[in-house]
Design a protein around this motif. Sequence first.
Motif, PDB file in Angstrom:
ATOM      1  N   GLU A 123       0.822  -1.205   0.000  1.00  0.00           N
ATOM      2  CA  GLU A 123       0.000   0.000   0.000  1.00  0.00           C
ATOM      3  C   GLU A 123       0.855   1.253   0.000  1.00  0.00           C
ATOM      4  O   GLU A 123       1.764   1.400   0.814  1.00  0.00           O
ATOM      5  N   LEU A 124       0.542   2.162  -0.912  1.00  0.00           N
ATOM      6  CA  LEU A 124       1.143   3.485  -0.902  1.00  0.00           C
ATOM      7  C   LEU A 124       0.556   4.307   0.239  1.00  0.00           C
ATOM      8  O   LEU A 124       1.250   5.070   0.908  1.00  0.00           O
TER       9      LEU A 124
ATOM     10  N   ASN B 211      -4.529   1.961  -4.394  1.00  0.00           N
ATOM     11  CA  ASN B 211      -3.363   1.088  -4.289  1.00  0.00           C
ATOM     12  C   ASN B 211      -3.274   0.080  -5.429  1.00  0.00           C
ATOM     13  O   ASN B 211      -2.172  -0.252  -5.872  1.00  0.00           O
ATOM     14  N   TYR B 212      -4.407  -0.377  -5.938  1.00  0.00           N
ATOM     15  CA  TYR B 212      -4.358  -1.288  -7.084  1.00  0.00           C
ATOM     16  C   TYR B 212      -3.745  -0.578  -8.294  1.00  0.00           C
ATOM     17  O   TYR B 212      -2.864  -1.108  -8.971  1.00  0.00           O
ATOM     18  N   ALA B 213      -4.195   0.640  -8.562  1.00  0.00           N
ATOM     19  CA  ALA B 213      -3.684   1.378  -9.719  1.00  0.00           C
ATOM     20  C   ALA B 213      -2.209   1.736  -9.546  1.00  0.00           C
ATOM     21  O   ALA B 213      -1.429   1.708 -10.509  1.00  0.00           O
ATOM     22  N   TRP B 214      -1.808   2.072  -8.317  1.00  0.00           N
ATOM     23  CA  TRP B 214      -0.394   2.360  -8.034  1.00  0.00           C
ATOM     24  C   TRP B 214       0.481   1.160  -8.357  1.00  0.00           C
ATOM     25  O   TRP B 214       1.524   1.289  -8.997  1.00  0.00           O
ATOM     26  N   ARG B 215       0.033  -0.019  -7.950  1.00  0.00           N
ATOM     27  CA  ARG B 215       0.812  -1.220  -8.244  1.00  0.00           C
ATOM     28  C   ARG B 215       0.807  -1.526  -9.745  1.00  0.00           C
ATOM     29  O   ARG B 215       1.814  -1.981 -10.301  1.00  0.00           O
ATOM     30  N   ASP B 216      -0.312  -1.278 -10.405  1.00  0.00           N
ATOM     31  CA  ASP B 216      -0.405  -1.582 -11.839  1.00  0.00           C
ATOM     32  C   ASP B 216       0.484  -0.664 -12.669  1.00  0.00           C
ATOM     33  O   ASP B 216       0.900  -1.016 -13.783  1.00  0.00           O
ATOM     34  N   TYR B 217       0.793   0.520 -12.149  1.00  0.00           N
ATOM     35  CA  TYR B 217       1.714   1.439 -12.823  1.00  0.00           C
ATOM     36  C   TYR B 217       3.046   0.744 -13.112  1.00  0.00           C
ATOM     37  O   TYR B 217       3.684   0.989 -14.145  1.00  0.00           O
TER      38      TYR B 217
END
Length: 308
Positions: A55-56, A67-73
Amino acid sequence: MTHPTTPPDLPSHGRYAYSAITRRPVYDWPGGKRLAVYLGVNLEHFAFGTGLGAELAPGGPQPDVLNYAWRDYGNRVGVWRMIELFDALAMPASVLVNSSIYGYCPEVMEAFRARGDEILGHGRTNSERQGILDEASEAALIAETSAVIAAAEGKAPKGWLGPWISQSPVTPDLLAENGYGYLLDWCQDDQPVWFSTRGGGRILSVPYPQELNDIPAIVARKDSASQFADMIIDQFDEMLEQSRAMPLVMGIALHPYIVGQPYRLRQLRRALAHIAARRDDVWLTTAGAVADHVAALPEGIVPGSRGA
């Protein structure tokens, strides 16, 4: 009052015995080098709306879009910038891959394959922990991951890092029984160590860092990008000095959704350029090449080996 004079007998994993690093036989890496350096690049894919994930920021109710989109980046952007950096510095990588990556973004694996990088097993997804599974389910997870990688790469992986560094009491046994030659989950040493497995077998533990790892450093401890880069440089400089007396392994654990962020990538470039400038003094390699070299050494040289 009389106290016992024998030390307490604590529960043990039974995989290796104590060995002081200053009292071991000395050997060299290829070319007479004493410091082996490898990049452990974690390629991870996460289930949407369920399961685990770094988690950011503290996540809200699922679906946790932030957090899902941050990881997908990391898979969409960060990893491509990292590949450009590795190419520019002519540095190989050990790619620790969730097998779900092959279905989600196979182009990423094609790029690493074209570079000739090493591919290791890293579970199906980092949305699950293998250590909480029963033995049959864990064995199935390892076998499924291996089969997907072997089908895509033309050969089975020989190294493994559990998702979330998760192990059950029988994980080393299951890995050895599924054809794995080494694992990365344990951070107890700066040299490879042989682990005992059931049935008289063994599997090699290759050092993998939890200090020089962007998740504990940046996500957990909140270190800055420049601090993480300084850590890499200081680790390298100190280990290079220490390696005059003995062979050492320095791993750097990286996640594209963390160090692939532009401002962190700039600092990572500074740190890796520092290492690349000393390439004549070290062995820039992969975890698998380290394992192969150690496996070819005479018995009794490496801690945990027969006769050691």
